[in-house]
Structures are given as C-alpha cells and as structure tokens.
Design a protein around this motif. Structure first.
Motif, short mmCIF file in Angstrom:
data_model
loop_
_atom_site.label_atom_id
_atom_site.label_comp_id
_atom_site.label_asym_id
_atom_site.label_seq_id
_atom_site.Cartn_x
_atom_site.Cartn_y
_atom_site.Cartn_z
N UNK A 8 0.79 -1.15 -0.05
CA UNK A 8 0.01 -0.10 0.10
C UNK A 8 0.89 1.09 -0.11
N UNK A 9 0.47 2.10 -0.66
CA UNK A 9 1.59 3.39 -0.96
C UNK A 9 1.59 4.21 0.41
N UNK A 10 2.48 5.08 0.43
CA UNK A 10 2.71 5.73 1.68
C UNK A 10 1.52 6.91 1.37
N UNK A 11 1.26 7.39 2.73
CA UNK A 11 0.17 8.68 2.83
C UNK A 11 1.07 9.85 3.14
N UNK A 12 0.53 10.97 2.59
CA UNK A 12 1.02 12.29 2.89
C UNK A 12 0.49 12.79 4.29
N UNK A 13 -0.66 12.70 4.64
CA UNK A 13 -1.27 12.93 5.76
C UNK A 13 -2.37 12.16 6.15
N UNK A 14 -2.43 11.90 7.59
CA UNK A 14 -3.24 11.02 8.17
C UNK A 14 -2.74 9.97 9.17
N UNK A 39 -15.06 10.00 2.03
CA UNK A 39 -14.55 10.78 0.79
C UNK A 39 -13.06 10.72 0.84
N UNK A 40 -12.26 10.20 1.87
CA UNK A 40 -10.75 10.15 1.70
C UNK A 40 -10.55 8.83 1.58
N UNK A 41 -9.15 8.38 1.06
CA UNK A 41 -8.70 7.18 0.93
C UNK A 41 -8.52 6.62 2.36
N UNK A 42 -8.96 5.26 2.32
CA UNK A 42 -8.89 4.24 3.53
C UNK A 42 -8.22 3.05 2.72
N UNK A 43 -7.14 2.42 3.02
CA UNK A 43 -6.52 1.21 2.73
C UNK A 43 -6.41 0.43 3.90
N UNK A 44 -6.93 -0.94 3.73
CA UNK A 44 -6.68 -2.14 4.74
C UNK A 44 -5.99 -3.05 3.97
N UNK A 45 -5.00 -3.65 4.88
CA UNK A 45 -4.28 -4.84 4.60
C UNK A 45 -4.38 -5.84 5.79
N UNK A 46 -4.94 -6.84 5.52
CA UNK A 46 -5.26 -8.03 6.17
C UNK A 46 -4.40 -9.09 6.32
N UNK A 61 -4.44 -0.48 8.67
CA UNK A 61 -5.26 0.47 8.23
C UNK A 61 -4.55 1.75 7.92
N UNK A 62 -4.64 2.19 6.77
CA UNK A 62 -4.15 3.90 6.46
C UNK A 62 -5.34 4.39 6.26
N UNK A 63 -5.56 5.58 7.02
CA UNK A 63 -6.67 6.55 6.77
C UNK A 63 -6.21 7.77 6.35
N UNK A 64 -6.23 8.35 5.01
CA UNK A 64 -5.84 9.46 4.54
C UNK A 64 -6.46 10.76 5.30
N UNK A 65 -5.86 11.89 5.63
CA UNK A 65 -6.28 13.06 6.08
C UNK A 65 -7.40 13.22 7.39
N UNK A 90 3.09 15.48 6.06
CA UNK A 90 4.08 15.54 4.86
C UNK A 90 4.96 13.95 4.83
N UNK A 91 4.40 13.00 4.78
CA UNK A 91 5.03 11.72 4.44
C UNK A 91 5.96 11.26 5.69
#
Length: 156
Positions: A8-14, A39-46, A61-65, A90-91
């Motif tokens: 899963x890619x890195x997130x800038x803020x979150x 509305x923001x990107x949520x990534x889940x890796x299980x 779990x990655x939750x942007x913003x 800022x990453x």
C-alpha cells in the motif's frame, strides 16, 4: 528469493493503525465508524506477514487526512491492545504510540445487561472499570455486569 514490495502506498497526511490483531481490521473500522463514505482514501491490509519468519500476521489500516483522538485510541485498544497508531504529516511519522487500555472506559460501549440503568433511557453515560487486560474483562460501574472481548464484539 523473497520479493520486497510496497503493498500500500505511503500517505501524505493521516493515520496508520499498525499491528492490529490479524483479521480484526474490519472490526476496528466499524468501531471507529469509518465507512469509506467520508471521501478520503482508506487502505486496509489484512493478514500481512510480520517479522523475518513471516509466521506472525497482522492487519494495517491507513486513513488519509484524518488524525485519531484519545477516544479512538481507547476503541482500538478494546479490539486490538497490541496496535500502534502512527500520525503522518508530509509523508513523515510525527508520532507513534502504542494503544493502551485506560483504567476506566466511559461512553464508548453499552452494557449488555438489558436491565442496567444505562439501558433504561436514563441520562447516565455507560462506564466500565477494567478488571483485567489479558483476558479483557470489564465491570459495569452501575450494575456490576462483567463483559469480555466477545461481548464487546457482539455489540458492535
């Protein structure tokens, strides 16, 4: 040869919630009331392998913003007490905290006792005292009902 790649890619803020017990990410999402409709990107890796032997597994779990608050940390601790929360700006990871169960949980979950005053339309906020972390046991402050992790999962 083992292939190393970013799942899963890195997130800038979150927020990144890491080391969630394997298979529990969806419960954490439900408890945090994150539906994906915000509305923001949520990534889940299980069931992601962790460690050199890759025998152990975890969820991420990655939750942007979105940055979580103290009540969110308590919710995560009820489902996966080994989890860590990373705040990203800022990453860069600006803080990394392991979630911990407080001695008292207030207003997060309801008592499973239907006769408890907290379930009787009274202006009383549910409150539980943590009796044990492993296994998780909580006592209702008002009726004395003991609840465990399975009880919490059943009311989600």
């Amino acid at each position: 040869m083992v292939e190393k790649s970013l799942r899963v890619r890195k997130i800038k803020h979150g927020t990144v919630i890491d080391h969630i017990a394997a298979g529990k990410a969806l419960m954490v999402m439900k408890f945090l009331e994150i539906t994906g409709n915000e509305g923001d990107i949520v990534s889940i890796a299980m069931n992601v392998p962790t460690g050199k032997l890759s025998v152990m597994k975890k969820d991420v779990i990655k939750i942007e913003n979105k940055e979580l608050n103290a009540e969110d940390y308590d919710k995560i601790a009820l489902i996966s007490p080994e989890a860590t929360v990373n705040i990203i700006r800022d990453f860069e990871v600006i803080s990394k905290e392991k979630v911990t169960l407080p001695k008292t949980i207030q207003g997060i979950i309801t008592c499973i006792n239907p006769n408890c005053v907290t379930n009787a339309s009274e202006p009383v906020q549910p409150q539980f005292d943590i009796e044990s972390n492993k296994p998780l046991l909580m006592r209702c402050h008002y009726c004395g009902m003991i609840m465990n992790k399975e009880d919490i999962i059943s009311i989600l």
